[in-house]
Design a protein around this motif. Structure first.
Motif, PDB file in Angstrom:
ATOM      1  N   ALA A  96     -32.186  -0.705  34.803  1.00 43.84           N
ATOM      2  CA  ALA A  96     -32.315  -2.161  34.938  1.00 43.84           C
ATOM      3  C   ALA A  96     -33.310  -2.514  36.052  1.00 43.84           C
ATOM      4  CB  ALA A  96     -30.953  -2.776  35.245  1.00 43.84           C
ATOM      5  N   VAL A  97     -33.790  -3.758  35.979  1.00 40.24           N
ATOM      6  CA  VAL A  97     -34.652  -4.309  37.027  1.00 40.24           C
ATOM      7  C   VAL A  97     -33.826  -5.410  37.690  1.00 40.24           C
ATOM      8  CG1 VAL A  97     -36.860  -5.439  37.522  1.00 40.24           C
ATOM      9  CG2 VAL A  97     -36.680  -3.857  35.585  1.00 40.24           C
ATOM     10  N   TYR A  98     -33.845  -5.461  39.012  1.00 40.85           N
ATOM     11  CA  TYR A  98     -32.967  -6.368  39.744  1.00 40.85           C
ATOM     12  C   TYR A  98     -33.731  -7.473  40.458  1.00 40.85           C
ATOM     13  CZ  TYR A  98     -29.760  -2.631  38.751  1.00 40.85           C
ATOM     14  OH  TYR A  98     -29.007  -1.708  38.087  1.00 40.85           O
ATOM     15  N   LEU A  99     -33.067  -8.617  40.583  1.00 37.56           N
ATOM     16  CA  LEU A  99     -33.610  -9.738  41.338  1.00 37.56           C
ATOM     17  C   LEU A  99     -32.557 -10.167  42.344  1.00 37.56           C
ATOM     18  CD1 LEU A  99     -35.770 -11.976  41.791  1.00 37.56           C
ATOM     19  CD2 LEU A  99     -34.558 -13.326  40.064  1.00 37.56           C
ATOM     20  N   TYR A 115     -31.778  -7.270  34.927  1.00 33.24           N
ATOM     21  CA  TYR A 115     -32.572  -7.621  33.741  1.00 33.24           C
ATOM     22  C   TYR A 115     -33.015  -6.354  33.027  1.00 33.24           C
ATOM     23  CZ  TYR A 115     -32.322 -11.893  36.249  1.00 33.24           C
ATOM     24  OH  TYR A 115     -31.811 -12.977  36.910  1.00 33.24           O
ATOM     25  N   LYS A 116     -33.223  -6.519  31.717  1.00 32.42           N
ATOM     26  CA  LYS A 116     -33.624  -5.392  30.870  1.00 32.42           C
ATOM     27  C   LYS A 116     -35.074  -4.983  31.146  1.00 32.42           C
ATOM     28  CE  LYS A 116     -33.198  -3.867  26.123  1.00 32.42           C
ATOM     29  NZ  LYS A 116     -32.536  -4.211  24.861  1.00 32.42           N
ATOM     30  N   THR A 117     -35.940  -5.971  31.390  1.00 32.41           N
ATOM     31  CA  THR A 117     -37.362  -5.674  31.587  1.00 32.41           C
ATOM     32  C   THR A 117     -37.888  -6.312  32.867  1.00 32.41           C
ATOM     33  OG1 THR A 117     -38.132  -7.660  30.435  1.00 32.41           O
ATOM     34  CG2 THR A 117     -37.746  -5.690  29.070  1.00 32.41           C
ATOM     35  N   LYS A 118     -38.974  -5.775  33.347  1.00 32.40           N
ATOM     36  CA  LYS A 118     -39.620  -6.332  34.538  1.00 32.40           C
ATOM     37  C   LYS A 118     -40.138  -7.745  34.215  1.00 32.40           C
ATOM     38  CE  LYS A 118     -42.184  -5.286  38.520  1.00 32.40           C
ATOM     39  NZ  LYS A 118     -42.668  -4.254  39.401  1.00 32.40           N
ATOM     40  N   LYS A 131     -36.516 -11.519  45.487  1.00 34.69           N
ATOM     41  CA  LYS A 131     -37.180 -10.217  45.563  1.00 34.69           C
ATOM     42  C   LYS A 131     -36.758  -9.349  44.380  1.00 34.69           C
ATOM     43  CE  LYS A 131     -37.293  -6.105  48.426  1.00 34.69           C
ATOM     44  NZ  LYS A 131     -36.574  -5.317  49.399  1.00 34.69           N
ATOM     45  N   ILE A 132     -37.752  -8.753  43.705  1.00 31.57           N
ATOM     46  CA  ILE A 132     -37.483  -7.845  42.586  1.00 31.57           C
ATOM     47  C   ILE A 132     -37.338  -6.424  43.137  1.00 31.57           C
ATOM     48  CG2 ILE A 132     -38.511  -6.783  40.532  1.00 31.57           C
ATOM     49  CD1 ILE A 132     -39.544  -9.525  39.767  1.00 31.57           C
ATOM     50  N   MET A 133     -36.341  -5.703  42.605  1.00 30.60           N
ATOM     51  CA  MET A 133     -36.078  -4.339  43.063  1.00 30.60           C
ATOM     52  C   MET A 133     -35.828  -3.408  41.883  1.00 30.60           C
ATOM     53  SD  MET A 133     -33.415  -4.964  46.214  1.00 30.60           S
ATOM     54  CE  MET A 133     -32.548  -6.373  45.537  1.00 30.60           C
TER      55      MET A 133
END
Length: 157
Positions: A96-99, A115-118, A131-133
């Motif tokens: 997963a991609v995190y916010l 989230y599934k995708t960036k 911030k995206i992690m």
């Protein structure tokens, strides 16, 4: 006769359902968080883990799930987080991609969504900031900003 037909139908659905991929169930409002013991209420962040021996653990937030994972890596076979945009879809936590956004509040206060995708995470970031992690960055953020609050829960081996 009607009861028998109903029973056969029910059994067919059960059999078909058991082959339709694993169904991940969290009983929102009833299940307790395996990390902090709060009720698991929010479907957009309620997460779960499957232990090496097949036991299901539930978590009120992604931060609790990752905190537990960090402390018990050896016992966790799978860690699943909900796709914020489609909460019935559970993602492998490592993919997963995190916010982390102050505008997307979570019960434990680190305000982390998955989230599934960036691309999905970037769209949400555009709207809500933050911030995206990736998985590694998320674990570091949890170690630094979340776990210290739970020192009494830390397992020292």
């Amino acid at each position: 006769m009607k009861t028998l037909k109903s029973l056969i139908l029910i059994l067919m659905f059960i059999v078909i359902g058991s082959f339709a991929g694993e169904k991940i169930l969290i009983d929102y409002g009833k299940d307790k968080c395996s990390f902090c013991s709060m009720p698991v209420k929010n479907g957009k962040v309620g997460s779960l883990a499957i232990t090496a021996d097949g036991k299901k653990l539930t978590f009120c937030t992604i931060e609790c799930a990752v905190g537990y994972y960090i402390q018990n890596k050896d016992t966790i076979k799978q860690l699943k987080v909900p796709n914020y945009l489609n909460p019935s879809e559970f993602l492998d936590a490592k993919d997963a991609v995190y916010l982390q956004s102050e505008k997307l509040k979570t019960p434990m206060g680190m305000n982390i969504s998955a989230y599934k995708t960036k691309e999905d995470a970037l769209k949400m970031q555009k709207e809500y900031g933050g911030k995206i992690m990736n998985w590694e960055e998320l674990q570091n953020a949890i170690k630094e900003g979340f776990l210290p609050r739970f020192q009494h829960k830390m397992h020292h081996h």
